[in-house]
Design a protein around this motif. Structure first.
Motif, PDB file in Angstrom:
ATOM      1  N   VAL A  50      15.494  -0.702 -35.291  1.00  0.00           N
ATOM      2  CA  VAL A  50      15.971  -0.659 -36.686  1.00  0.00           C
ATOM      3  C   VAL A  50      15.524  -1.937 -37.403  1.00  0.00           C
ATOM      4  O   VAL A  50      15.142  -1.919 -38.559  1.00  0.00           O
ATOM      5  N   GLY A  51      15.512  -3.024 -36.684  1.00  0.00           N
ATOM      6  CA  GLY A  51      15.074  -4.309 -37.241  1.00  0.00           C
ATOM      7  C   GLY A  51      13.569  -4.420 -37.435  1.00  0.00           C
ATOM      8  O   GLY A  51      13.088  -5.466 -37.840  1.00  0.00           O
ATOM      9  N   GLN A  52      12.816  -3.367 -37.113  1.00  0.00           N
ATOM     10  CA  GLN A  52      11.379  -3.270 -37.403  1.00  0.00           C
ATOM     11  C   GLN A  52      10.456  -4.095 -36.500  1.00  0.00           C
ATOM     12  O   GLN A  52       9.351  -4.497 -36.902  1.00  0.00           O
ATOM     13  N   VAL A  53      10.903  -4.334 -35.283  1.00  0.00           N
ATOM     14  CA  VAL A  53       9.999  -4.926 -34.287  1.00  0.00           C
ATOM     15  C   VAL A  53       8.849  -3.938 -34.049  1.00  0.00           C
ATOM     16  O   VAL A  53       9.062  -2.727 -34.036  1.00  0.00           O
ATOM     17  N   GLY A  54       7.622  -4.462 -33.854  1.00  0.00           N
ATOM     18  CA  GLY A  54       6.468  -3.578 -33.674  1.00  0.00           C
ATOM     19  C   GLY A  54       6.443  -2.899 -32.311  1.00  0.00           C
ATOM     20  O   GLY A  54       6.115  -1.726 -32.187  1.00  0.00           O
ATOM     21  N   LEU A  55       6.767  -3.669 -31.272  1.00  0.00           N
ATOM     22  CA  LEU A  55       6.762  -3.154 -29.902  1.00  0.00           C
ATOM     23  C   LEU A  55       7.944  -3.750 -29.143  1.00  0.00           C
ATOM     24  O   LEU A  55       8.156  -4.965 -29.172  1.00  0.00           O
ATOM     25  N   ILE A  56       8.668  -2.876 -28.479  1.00  0.00           N
ATOM     26  CA  ILE A  56       9.763  -3.322 -27.611  1.00  0.00           C
ATOM     27  C   ILE A  56       9.307  -3.141 -26.170  1.00  0.00           C
ATOM     28  O   ILE A  56       8.795  -2.063 -25.824  1.00  0.00           O
ATOM     29  N   ILE A  57       9.475  -4.168 -25.361  1.00  0.00           N
ATOM     30  CA  ILE A  57       9.217  -3.979 -23.926  1.00  0.00           C
ATOM     31  C   ILE A  57      10.549  -4.031 -23.189  1.00  0.00           C
ATOM     32  O   ILE A  57      11.248  -5.054 -23.198  1.00  0.00           O
ATOM     33  N   VAL A  58      10.887  -2.901 -22.603  1.00  0.00           N
ATOM     34  CA  VAL A  58      12.135  -2.797 -21.851  1.00  0.00           C
ATOM     35  C   VAL A  58      12.083  -3.747 -20.654  1.00  0.00           C
ATOM     36  O   VAL A  58      11.043  -3.918 -20.014  1.00  0.00           O
ATOM     37  N   GLU A  59      13.206  -4.370 -20.419  1.00  0.00           N
ATOM     38  CA  GLU A  59      13.412  -5.346 -19.337  1.00  0.00           C
ATOM     39  C   GLU A  59      12.792  -4.951 -17.987  1.00  0.00           C
ATOM     40  O   GLU A  59      12.562  -3.760 -17.717  1.00  0.00           O
ATOM     41  N   ALA A  60      12.632  -5.962 -17.132  1.00  0.00           N
ATOM     42  CA  ALA A  60      12.138  -5.750 -15.770  1.00  0.00           C
ATOM     43  C   ALA A  60      12.910  -4.607 -15.127  1.00  0.00           C
ATOM     44  O   ALA A  60      14.129  -4.659 -14.990  1.00  0.00           O
ATOM     45  N   THR A  61      12.182  -3.578 -14.737  1.00  0.00           N
ATOM     46  CA  THR A  61      12.782  -2.364 -14.190  1.00  0.00           C
ATOM     47  C   THR A  61      12.235  -2.184 -12.778  1.00  0.00           C
ATOM     48  O   THR A  61      11.016  -2.188 -12.570  1.00  0.00           O
ATOM     49  N   ALA A  62      13.146  -2.054 -11.831  1.00  0.00           N
ATOM     50  CA  ALA A  62      12.760  -2.124 -10.424  1.00  0.00           C
ATOM     51  C   ALA A  62      12.069  -0.851  -9.953  1.00  0.00           C
ATOM     52  O   ALA A  62      12.539   0.265 -10.208  1.00  0.00           O
ATOM     53  N   VAL A  63      10.958  -1.036  -9.245  1.00  0.00           N
ATOM     54  CA  VAL A  63      10.222   0.118  -8.713  1.00  0.00           C
ATOM     55  C   VAL A  63      10.788   0.584  -7.368  1.00  0.00           C
ATOM     56  O   VAL A  63      10.471   1.688  -6.927  1.00  0.00           O
TER      57      VAL A  63
END
Ligand SMILES: Cc1cc2nc3c(=O)[nH]c(=O)nc-3n(C[C@H](O)[C@H](O)[C@H](O)COP(=O)(O)O)c2cc1C
Length: 339
Positions: A50-63
């Motif tokens: 909503v704040g208009q960030v161009g790209l969000i990278i979701v936090e470290a997600t465990a494989v």
């Protein structure tokens, strides 16, 4: 002057509406140790969209479950994780924001009760658990887990995949001679220490043809450790393999004192960008719009990753546009209060 921070940026046909990236930040908010997405994640990420960030990278997600930093980490080790991410991706994209996911494995930095694994059986510090030295079978399984994670990320509709090769987590542990004391083909020379990351990138690329980022720690800040010059070589290898952008962070492979000041990692981004002629992201104590604009205009990075500043101000893009004299679109519901 054209404000570069608000100019679009395209990689492999995916266009970010501006150069502002929400840097991955662990929220440690999954319940029941199941790695599933919760309402907190929906609120947290969608607010920045909503704040208009161009790209969000979701936090470290465990494989893998064993690759979690904590029991509360997000996970992508099972097909059951896909639905939650798919929903989040849809919610974020509604706002014209692109969304990526950082795939990670904590290695010896996992704070879990179970057994933990690493390239060598050396604990991170006195209070950390000693990991088991990974066998070839463990390495193979880990590479496959990154590949499966990428396949699930694709099914969930993510625009970008970032491989976590920084901050002293598993892949960084292999890269650095300070944490990798192996005598097989995964240790010793720089090429050998890079081998697992090479194989992870190749494996991910068999299932993923979208934008691929790798986060690195460009400096170990310790004698005998890696420096930005070493990472120019590594960045060249990644470029040859088809990595699109290097997200340039630093430190945390071993405990070390770091002199931290505004933009302290920007020179590393600059060096790698020009040394390997590859796109980079700058991160680390970038807080003001003018600072972000300086980095882009002087061609020291292609994207600006913000972490803590976006926690303080989810509408930072609006704040920055005002200060730099740029106009950005308001969510239509907020039009009357946006200027
Ligand atoms: C709460 C928090 C969680 C973080 N989690 C991650 C993570 O999951 N992956 C990662 O690569 N970096 C992580 N970081 C590091 C940030 O992405 C960023 O590199 C660092 O905070 C420096 O940027 P800043 O000065 O804009 O905060 C985290 C930082 C914070 C503050």
């Amino acid at each position: 002057m054209t404000v570069k921070l608000f100019s679009p940026y395209t990689i492999k046909g995916v266009t970010f509406k501006n150069r502002i990236v929400m840097s991955p930040m662990c929220m440690y908010s999954s319940h029941n140790e199941d790695g599933h997405l919760q309402n907190w994640h929906r609120t947290h990420y969608v607010s920045r969209a909503v704040g208009q960030v161009g790209l969000i990278i979701v936090e470290a997600t465990a494989v893998t479950p064993q690759g979690r930093i904590s029991p509360q980490d997000l996970g992508i080790w099972s097909d059951e994780h896909i639905n939650g991410f798919q929903e989040l991706v849809g919610l974020v994209k509604e706002h014209g924001t692109k969304i990526g996911i950082q795939l990670g494995h904590a290695g010896r930095k996992a704070e879990l009760t179970e057994e933990i694994i690493a390239p060598s059986a050396i604990a991170f510090n006195e209070s950390a658990k000693t990991p088991k030295e990974m066998t070839k079978a463990d390495i193979k399984e880990t590479i496959e887990a990154f590949q499966q994670g990428a396949e699930r990320a694709k099914k969930a509709g993510f625009d970008v995949i970032e491989i976590h090769g920084a901050h002293g987590y598993l892949l960084n542990q292999f890269l650095s001679p300070l944490s990798n004391k192996r005598s097989d083909e995964y240790g010793g020379t720089a090429q050998n220490r890079y081998r697992i990351l090479r194989e992870v990138i190749d494996a991910v690329k068999t299932v993923w043809d979208g934008p691929l980022f790798v986060r690195i720690s460009a400096h170990d800040y310790h004698e005998g450790g890696l420096t930005p010059e070493d990472y120019i070589v590594v960045a060249n290898w990644m470029k040859e393999q088809g990595v699109d952008l290097i997200d340039v962070s630093s430190g945390a492979v071993i405990p070390a004192r770091i002199n931290v000041y505004p933009g302290y990692q920007v020179p590393f981004s600059d060096k790698i960008k020009h040394g390997a002629e590859i796109a980079t992201g700058a991160v680390g104590l970038i807080t003001s719009p003018i600072q972000a604009e300086e980095i882009l205009q002087n061609n020291r990075a292609d994207l600006i990753f913000l972490a803590r500043e976006l926690l303080r101000d989810p509408y930072w893009p609006r704040t920055a546009a005002k200060e730099l004299g740029a106009t950005i679109e308001a969510p239509k519901q907020y039009g009357r209060g946006w200027v």
